[in-house]
Design a protein around this motif. Sequence first.
Motif, PDB file in Angstrom:
ATOM      1  N   ALA A 150       0.831  -1.204   0.000  1.00  0.00           N
ATOM      2  CA  ALA A 150       0.000   0.000   0.000  1.00  0.00           C
ATOM      3  C   ALA A 150       0.868   1.257   0.000  1.00  0.00           C
ATOM      4  N   PHE A 151       1.895   1.267   0.840  1.00  0.00           N
ATOM      5  CA  PHE A 151       2.777   2.447   0.912  1.00  0.00           C
ATOM      6  C   PHE A 151       3.566   2.617  -0.382  1.00  0.00           C
ATOM      7  N   VAL A 152       4.057   1.487  -0.925  1.00  0.00           N
ATOM      8  CA  VAL A 152       4.835   1.577  -2.176  1.00  0.00           C
ATOM      9  C   VAL A 152       3.962   2.135  -3.288  1.00  0.00           C
ATOM     10  N   SER A 153       2.786   1.523  -3.467  1.00  0.00           N
ATOM     11  CA  SER A 153       1.922   1.949  -4.567  1.00  0.00           C
ATOM     12  C   SER A 153       1.356   3.350  -4.319  1.00  0.00           C
ATOM     13  N   GLY A 154       0.985   3.619  -3.076  1.00  0.00           N
ATOM     14  CA  GLY A 154       0.442   4.940  -2.740  1.00  0.00           C
ATOM     15  C   GLY A 154       1.460   6.037  -2.966  1.00  0.00           C
ATOM     16  N   LEU A 155       2.676   5.837  -2.478  1.00  0.00           N
ATOM     17  CA  LEU A 155       3.717   6.856  -2.624  1.00  0.00           C
ATOM     18  C   LEU A 155       4.162   7.018  -4.074  1.00  0.00           C
ATOM     19  N   TYR A 212      -5.987  -2.003  -2.237  1.00  0.00           N
ATOM     20  CA  TYR A 212      -6.781  -1.390  -1.158  1.00  0.00           C
ATOM     21  C   TYR A 212      -6.537   0.127  -1.119  1.00  0.00           C
ATOM     22  N   SER A 213      -5.272   0.513  -1.287  1.00  0.00           N
ATOM     23  CA  SER A 213      -4.952   1.942  -1.229  1.00  0.00           C
ATOM     24  C   SER A 213      -5.612   2.698  -2.384  1.00  0.00           C
ATOM     25  N   HIS A 214      -5.782   2.020  -3.542  1.00  0.00           N
ATOM     26  CA  HIS A 214      -6.408   2.677  -4.697  1.00  0.00           C
ATOM     27  C   HIS A 214      -7.934   2.603  -4.651  1.00  0.00           C
ATOM     28  N   VAL A 215      -8.452   1.834  -3.725  1.00  0.00           N
ATOM     29  CA  VAL A 215      -9.905   1.855  -3.493  1.00  0.00           C
ATOM     30  C   VAL A 215     -10.210   2.957  -2.477  1.00  0.00           C
ATOM     31  N   ALA A 216      -9.395   3.001  -1.428  1.00  0.00           N
ATOM     32  CA  ALA A 216      -9.616   3.987  -0.367  1.00  0.00           C
ATOM     33  C   ALA A 216      -9.200   5.400  -0.806  1.00  0.00           C
ATOM     34  N   GLY A 217      -8.259   5.475  -1.731  1.00  0.00           N
ATOM     35  CA  GLY A 217      -7.758   6.780  -2.178  1.00  0.00           C
ATOM     36  C   GLY A 217      -6.799   7.397  -1.169  1.00  0.00           C
ATOM     37  N   THR A 218      -6.349   6.596  -0.261  1.00  0.00           N
ATOM     38  CA  THR A 218      -5.419   7.065   0.768  1.00  0.00           C
ATOM     39  C   THR A 218      -4.686   5.852   1.356  1.00  0.00           C
ATOM     40  N   VAL A 219      -3.630   6.121   2.082  1.00  0.00           N
ATOM     41  CA  VAL A 219      -2.951   5.037   2.804  1.00  0.00           C
ATOM     42  C   VAL A 219      -2.798   5.455   4.254  1.00  0.00           C
ATOM     43  N   GLN A 220      -3.299   4.610   5.122  1.00  0.00           N
ATOM     44  CA  GLN A 220      -3.152   4.873   6.549  1.00  0.00           C
ATOM     45  C   GLN A 220      -2.711   3.567   7.198  1.00  0.00           C
ATOM     46  N   VAL A 221      -1.647   3.636   7.947  1.00  0.00           N
ATOM     47  CA  VAL A 221      -1.014   2.412   8.442  1.00  0.00           C
ATOM     48  C   VAL A 221      -1.978   1.547   9.268  1.00  0.00           C
ATOM     49  N   GLN A 222      -2.889   2.183   9.993  1.00  0.00           N
ATOM     50  CA  GLN A 222      -3.832   1.443  10.847  1.00  0.00           C
ATOM     51  C   GLN A 222      -4.747   0.515  10.045  1.00  0.00           C
ATOM     52  N   ASP A 223      -4.979   0.880   8.786  1.00  0.00           N
ATOM     53  CA  ASP A 223      -5.891   0.084   7.946  1.00  0.00           C
ATOM     54  C   ASP A 223      -5.375  -1.325   7.669  1.00  0.00           C
ATOM     55  N   TYR A 224      -4.081  -1.540   7.876  1.00  0.00           N
ATOM     56  CA  TYR A 224      -3.482  -2.836   7.517  1.00  0.00           C
ATOM     57  C   TYR A 224      -2.989  -3.583   8.757  1.00  0.00           C
ATOM     58  N   TYR A 225      -3.468  -3.184   9.891  1.00  0.00           N
ATOM     59  CA  TYR A 225      -2.927  -3.774  11.129  1.00  0.00           C
ATOM     60  C   TYR A 225      -3.846  -4.877  11.659  1.00  0.00           C
ATOM     61  N   LEU A 226      -4.211  -4.815  12.914  1.00  0.00           N
ATOM     62  CA  LEU A 226      -4.886  -5.949  13.546  1.00  0.00           C
ATOM     63  C   LEU A 226      -6.259  -6.254  12.945  1.00  0.00           C
ATOM     64  N   GLY A 227      -7.057  -5.226  12.725  1.00  0.00           N
ATOM     65  CA  GLY A 227      -8.396  -5.433  12.173  1.00  0.00           C
ATOM     66  C   GLY A 227      -8.335  -6.123  10.813  1.00  0.00           C
ATOM     67  N   PHE A 228      -7.436  -5.652   9.965  1.00  0.00           N
ATOM     68  CA  PHE A 228      -7.253  -6.199   8.617  1.00  0.00           C
ATOM     69  C   PHE A 228      -6.791  -7.665   8.696  1.00  0.00           C
ATOM     70  N   THR A 229      -5.809  -7.909   9.582  1.00  0.00           N
ATOM     71  CA  THR A 229      -5.261  -9.257   9.747  1.00  0.00           C
ATOM     72  C   THR A 229      -6.344 -10.211  10.233  1.00  0.00           C
ATOM     73  N   PHE A 230      -7.086  -9.779  11.255  1.00  0.00           N
ATOM     74  CA  PHE A 230      -8.127 -10.626  11.834  1.00  0.00           C
ATOM     75  C   PHE A 230      -9.229 -10.904  10.811  1.00  0.00           C
ATOM     76  N   LEU A 231      -9.643  -9.864  10.109  1.00  0.00           N
ATOM     77  CA  LEU A 231     -10.739 -10.000   9.143  1.00  0.00           C
ATOM     78  C   LEU A 231     -10.373 -10.960   8.013  1.00  0.00           C
ATOM     79  N   THR A 232      -9.191 -10.804   7.440  1.00  0.00           N
ATOM     80  CA  THR A 232      -8.818 -11.637   6.294  1.00  0.00           C
ATOM     81  C   THR A 232      -8.560 -13.095   6.715  1.00  0.00           C
ATOM     82  N   LEU A 233      -7.982 -13.294   7.910  1.00  0.00           N
ATOM     83  CA  LEU A 233      -7.799 -14.665   8.386  1.00  0.00           C
ATOM     84  C   LEU A 233      -9.155 -15.322   8.670  1.00  0.00           C
TER      85      LEU A 233
END
Lengths: 348, 250
Positions: free
Chosen positions: A78-83, A243-264
Motif C-alpha cells: 500500500a505504501f509503495v503503490s500509494g507513494l 486497497y490503497s487505490h480503493v480507499a484513495g489514501t494510505v493509513q497504516v492502521q488500515d493494515y494492522y490488527l483489524g485487517f489481519t483478523f478480518l482476512t484470516l
Amino acid sequence: MKKIKNISGITHFSLTELLGPALILIVFSCLIGFSSASLMLTVQLALCYFVMVLALQVFVGNSGVLSFGHGAFAMLGAFVSGLLTAPVRIKNNALSMTDLLQSIADIQVNLYLSLLIAAIVGGVVAGITGVFLMRLNGLAAGIATFALLGVAYNFFFNNTKFGPGSQALPGVPKFQNLFIPLLLALLALVLVYLLNVSSIGRTLRATREDNLAAPALGINIIRVRRIAFALSGALAGLAGAMYSHVAGTVQVQDYYLGFTFLTLSMLVIGGSGSIWGALVGTLLVISVGQVLLMMEQGKAIFGLSIDLPNGARAIFIAATLVVALLWRSSGVTNGKEFAFPNFKKKSN
Amino acid sequence: MESSFSATGISKSFGALKVLENVSITINSGEMVGLLGPNGAGKTTFINIVAGYEHQDSGSVSLDGNSLDGMAPHNRARIGLARTFQSGRLFSNLSVSENIALGALGLGISAKIANERTNSILEILNLEPLANLNAGSISHGNARLVGLARAVAANPKYLIMDEPAAGLNEHEVPHLLEALSKINKDLGCGMFLVEHNVGLVAKACSRVAVLNTGNLIFDGTPFDALNNDAVKTAYLGDTSLEETEESSKK
C-alpha cells in the motif's frame, strides 16, 4: 501400461475448479457493483480482500503454518503503490509529509506499474524474511510473523521519511471503475490455482499433512515454504496496493490488527484448503458484514429496519469464526475446490 | 564398482541408555536384507539414523562409498534412500494416488512422470480400487501397502522399511510378501526389511541381521538365524532354563 492421464485422486488442472469461482466472482461483482455507487465501493473492497485471502490461502492454507505477518506485506504494498502514484505536488506540499525523502516525493509512476512494483516489493521482502521465519512451526511461527507485523506497523507509524507516519497519505489515485480490481482479482485467482495444482502446491500440502514423512520423500520443507511465502507476500503486496487505490489514501492502521483478523477469518470461515474456500469466505463475510453495517447505521433493508449497536458486525464475525473453528474447522467448503453438485449420486 | 549401502560402527545413547553399540550392516544393490530383533532392540533408532532423522554418536553411514553423515533426510531421499514408517504416516487428507505421486514429486520429478509411476505402482500392487479414496479412510493393511508404494514411487536405490507387517492379519501378510517380491524384482533396489515377523523375513530375505539390546548378534542366512542359539535366546528367552523348569514340574 495404461494411459497416464487423469488418474483418479491425482490433483489435475480442472477447468471447472477454475472457471466456477471466476464466473461467480464476475457475476457477484457486476450484479452488486453496478447497483449503486456505494455498493461499487463495497465490491472493490471485497476484491482487495479476496486477493489478500488468496495470498493467505497460498501460504497458510497449503502449508498449515499460521501467519499473522501478511498484513506487513499488504502495508508495504500500500505504501509503495500509494507513494509512487500520489501526485508530486501533493507529496511536496502536504502537511503530513514535510519530512518525506525528496527522492520519494519527486517520483510518480502510473497505476499499473506501481501495482507491479508493490507486488514485487512484497514478494522480495517476504522472500528475505522467509529465510528466517520458515524455519519455525506452530506457535513459534505465529508469534514470529506477528512480530513482523508489529515491526512493519511501528516502522510506518513512527517514520515520516518513508510516508506520512500516523497520518493519512492523501491524493492516492482511486480505481475509476470495477474492471481493474476485478481483472486483478481474476489474475490472482488463476495464478493461485495454477500454483496449487503445481508440484510446489502439492508438495507444500504434503508438508502440512505430515512434516516427518515429507522429508522422507525428498521434500525440502523449508524451501517449499519459502517459495510459497514469497509468492503469497507478493499477492499480499498487490492486495494492499489495490486497497490503497480503493480507499484513495494510505493509513497504516488500515493494515494492522483489524485487517489481519478480518482476512484470516474469511479464510477460515470459507475453508483454508482451497481457492473456492477463499472466495466463499470473502463473499460471505463481506455480504453479511455489509448487511450488519447497514443495520448498525439504522438503514432499512428490504423495507425492514433493525437497529444494531455499533460493533455488532465485528462481534458477529468473531462469533462465526469461533463456530467455524469448533464445528467446521475445514470451513464452509470443507477445503474442497469448486464442483457442480452431483444430483445423480444423491438420488441413488 | 557394485553399489552398496552401509552403516559402519553405529553407536547411539539417549542419556545413560545405550540404544546401539557398534552396529555395522551392509546392503548390496538388489539384495533384500532383514533386520530382526525383539522390542527395544534398537531397530527403529537404527533406521532413524541411517535415514538421517537422528544423529549417531559414532560411526558412519555411506552410499556407494560416499559418506551421508550430516546430510538432511530430504537430501538422503534425493540420492536414492527411501524409507517407510512404522505408523504409516500417510498424508491422510490426500487421496491414495496423491500420496503415491508425492513419492516422485518430492524429488522434483515432473508431474507427468510422477503420474506415470503412480499408475504403474497402483497396478503392480493391486491398489487401483483404492486410488481415489482418502488415505485416512483405508484399512491398516492397505495403508501399509500405500506407504510402501509411496516410497517405491521415488524409484529408490535402497528402500528401508520399518516393520511393514506390524498390525497386519494372517491374510494380509502374504499379500505384503508378494508386494515385496514384486518390488524387489521390478525395481532391483536394495531392500532393508526391519521386522518382528520372523516368518516374513525368513521367506522374503536372503540375509538376516539380528539386533538385541543394541548389539548386532547375528548376520547370515535366515536358516542359520533360526538355528542360532543367541538368536533363539534373544527371541525366546533362556530356553534351557524353561526346559529345566518344565522337567522339574514333571
